[in-house]
Structures are given as structure tokens and as C-alpha cells.
Design a protein around this motif. Structure first.
Motif: not given
Length: 386
Positions: A204-207, A350-353, A364-372
């Protein structure tokens, strides 16, 4: 009846009436279960809560005792740690500060297969009052309640002996090979390394996986040299609730009110101690909800006299803590290192929220990962400058 969303920790976490009766009878063999009412799913995010009404009859069949209890059933994302940690903390508080308004543990099980019950649970006393979040407060109520809260937090910091330990009260419940950290530097290093491991192994955190190289370099080259870790005033652990919110604070009308006057509200309970532990003097401020301490990045603004009335609770609490000699983000040693503490908190959160594991998908996931990721980068930049 409200439906629990599928991504919530309490999804499909329920106990039947017969199982609840079994739990009650283990603690009170002569008691009769009158009712067990679950609170709405929105009333507790991490756990399923039942209000349990019991009655004990005398030999003539007349009721000699009735009582309401709380049965707290652990959510599905945690095993053993949260249950045992909360029980340990409540028992420690009762031993060290019996005057504080916290629940008393009656019985519990951290074994999901014990006695045919496939959930972890705690049976505890029910405290009076309503959540502070549900009460409309006057200015006098705000000041009195924050004075109460400051007194409770001060007692936790001054009366409970941490024995130099750092972390939750159950350090090794899930990993017997893991030793408790010996210093706050070790503690933060372990947290960051754990978050990196999750980020590198969870698809899930690959990005955000490329961030691990930068954070690993920070851990080796910069983390040990931060001045915060050399200041004994902020590296001595204190007992910390670690989840203060207006939903976890119960209030009731106080006693001894003059006839004709409106009863003053007082804190009658502080609940939900599953995240508690022996942490730095910063952590209560960092982990609290925004209703209590506002935004942790701008909390120093509370020292200003022109604070908006909507932020009265945090300002009043900090003032009362200061009057009791407790260092806060606007006074003393905590203020001196507050900027560093907030950036370390921003980095680890924010490392692995955790909140992204179930709720977000696709764009939505991509955007939240980008923000984190942006928050991680910003925290690293700030910390490198300290």
C-alpha cells in the motif's frame, strides 16, 4: 441502529448476549445480566463498548444490588498489546493515584480463544457523566474543567513512578525478543525504523518507498545529534494518557452547589487508556486531539492574549498547567524543544500512516500518500537545520 463501516476497527466485532453473560458471571457468580447495550459505532472508533446492567438478588428474590458496568471489546487491528496495556495502566493509576477518576478493572482477557470467547475484552466500572464533546460550555465551565484536567495530568506526572522506563506499559507483548528502549534516542530510532519497515514491506505504501533511503540517512547522521536528546528535563518519562480528546473526558455537575445556582461542571472520568505509557513530557501535547491542544504546529500561538474564543480550552489548560509548575509548549523546557518535537512527530506519523491501510483507494490513496511524503520531506528539512 448505526452500521459500522467495513474499514473501522470494530467491523464485525460483537459479542452475543450469552457470551456477555458468561463474562459477567465469571466476575459476579451470583449476578443476573439485565441488559447489555452497545454504544453506537461512532461513540468509540477503536473498540466496541457495551453498557452492562447487572443485578444481584437476595435469598427472597429481592434485588439487593444493581450496577452498570462497561464491557470494552478490543477492535480487530490490535492483539493483546492494547488490552494488557490499558489494564496495566489503570491498575498502576489506582495504586499510585486512587483519587483520580479513572475506571477500575474488574476482569479482562487478552486471549482471543480463552473460555470460548474469541475477542479481547475488559470489564470495568462505569464512571458517571457525559463526554465533554457533547456538552455546551460556559466560560466558567471551561475554566473549571481545564483546572480539573490540569490537576489530573499533574498528578500523573508527579505521583506515578516510571522507574526510568520508556514506551507503553507492555513493551514486549507481541515481540518477546524486543528490548525496551534505554533512552529517548533509542525510542525514536526504533519508531522510525519500524515505520520504514512497514513502508518497505506493505504494498500500500509502495509509492513512498523511495523515502526510506533519506530517512535511514537521517537516523544515522542527524538524529543522534539533535539537542533534544541531551536535555534531561525533557527526556525523563512521565505517565501519559496519549489520547486526550473531548470524547474521552467525562463531565458531571459538581457537588456543594448553593441552592438556586447552576451546578458547576467537574471532570468525573478520564477513559480510554489503551495508548497510554511512559513517554516524554511532549507526548501528551503531541498526541491530544485538536479540541484540547489545537494544532500542534501552532500551539505556541496560545501564549498570545488575542486567542480566538474557539480556542479557549487549550489556552486555559496550558495556563492551569503552568500555574501548577508543569512545563508546556509555551513555557519552560518543553517550549525550548517544542519545534524539534513537533517535527519528529510529523516525521513518524507520515512515514507509514496507519489510517491509509483500509480507507483509501485509487487516486484518493495516491493523493494522500503524496501529501504524507511532502510532510516527511518538510520535517527532514527542518530537522536537518536544527
Amino acid at each position: 441502529m448505526s452500521t459500522t463501516p467495513s474499514h473501522h476497527p470494530t467491523y464485525h466485532v460483537n459479542l452475543t448476549t450469552s457470551v456477555i453473560r458468561q463474562i459477567v458471571n465469571q466476575a459476579f457468580p451470583e449476578a443476573r445480566l439485565v441488559s447489555a447495550t452497545p454504544l453506537p459505532s461512532g461513540a468509540s472508533y477503536n473498540n466496541r463498548i457495551y453498557v452492562v446492567h447487572i443485578s444481584e438478588d437476595n435469598h427472597e428474590g429481592q434485588s439487593k444490588r444493581e450496577e452498570e458496568l462497561i464491557l470494552k471489546v478490543c477492535g480487530r487491528f490490535w492483539t493483546k498489546v492494547m488490552t494488557v496495556n490499558e489494564v496495566s495502566c489503570l491498575r498502576l493509576i489506582y495504586k499510585s493515584c486512587p483519587e483520580l477518576p479513572v475506571p477500575r478493572v474488574i476482569s479482562y482477557s487478552a486471549d482471543r480463544k480463552m473460555d470460548g470467547v474469541d475477542q479481547e475484552w475488559i470489564l470495568m466500572t462505569k464512571l458517571p457523566g457525559k463526554p465533554l464533546a457533547s456538552i455546551k460550555l460556559s466560560e466558567d465551565d471551561m475554566s473549571g474543567l481545564m483546572s480539573d484536567l490540569a490537576t489530573i495530568l499533574t498528578s500523573l506526572r508527579t505521583k506515578v513512578d516510571t522507574n526510568g522506563l520508556i514506551g507503553n506499559l507492555v513493551h514486549v507483548a507481541n515481540d518477546p525478543q524486543r528490548e525496551a528502549p534505554e533512552s529517548y534516542l533509542d525510542y525514536y530510532r526504533a519508531i522510525l525504523e519500524d515505520r520504514i519497515s512497514i513502508m518497505e514491506t506493505d504494498p500500500r505504501y509502495q509509492q513512498n518507498k523511495p523515502l526510506s533511503t533519506k530517512v535511514k540517512a537521517f537516523i544515522i547522521n542527524s538524529l543522534p545529534h539533535l539537542p533534544i536528546f541531551a536535555d534531561p528535563q525533557v527526556t525523563t518519562s512521565v505517565l501519559t494518557h496519549a489520547d486526550l480528546s473531548t470524547s474521552n473526558i467525562l463531565v458531571s455537575p459538581g457537588p456543594n452547589t448553593p441552592p438556586g445556582d447552576k451546578p458547576a461542571l467537574r471532570i468525573s472520568g478520564l477513559v480510554d487508556w489503551e495508548f497510554s505509557g511512559f513517554f516524554s513530557p511532549f507526548d501528551e501535547f503531541l498526541a491530544a486531539s485538536e479540541e484540547i491542544f489545537d494544532n500542534y504546529q501552532s500551539v505556541s500561538d496560545l501564549a498570545q492574549s488575542s486567542v480566538d474564543p474557539s480556542r479557549s480550552l487549550p489556552k486555559l489548560l496550558l495556563q492551569h498547567l503552568h500555574s501548577l509548575g508543569v512545563s508546556t509548549p509555551v513555557t519552560g523546557a518543553v517550549k525550548r524543544h517544542w519545534h524539534t518535537a513537533t517535527r519528529l512527530h510529523q516525521l513518524q506519523e507520515n512515514l507509514a500512516p496507519w489510517w491509509l491501510r483500509e480507507e483509501s483507494q485509487g487516486e484518493s490513496l495516491n493523493q494522500e500518500l503524496h501529501d504524507a511524503a511532502e510532510k516527511v520531506k518538510a520535517a527532514l528539512v527542518d530537522l536537518e537545520r536544527i
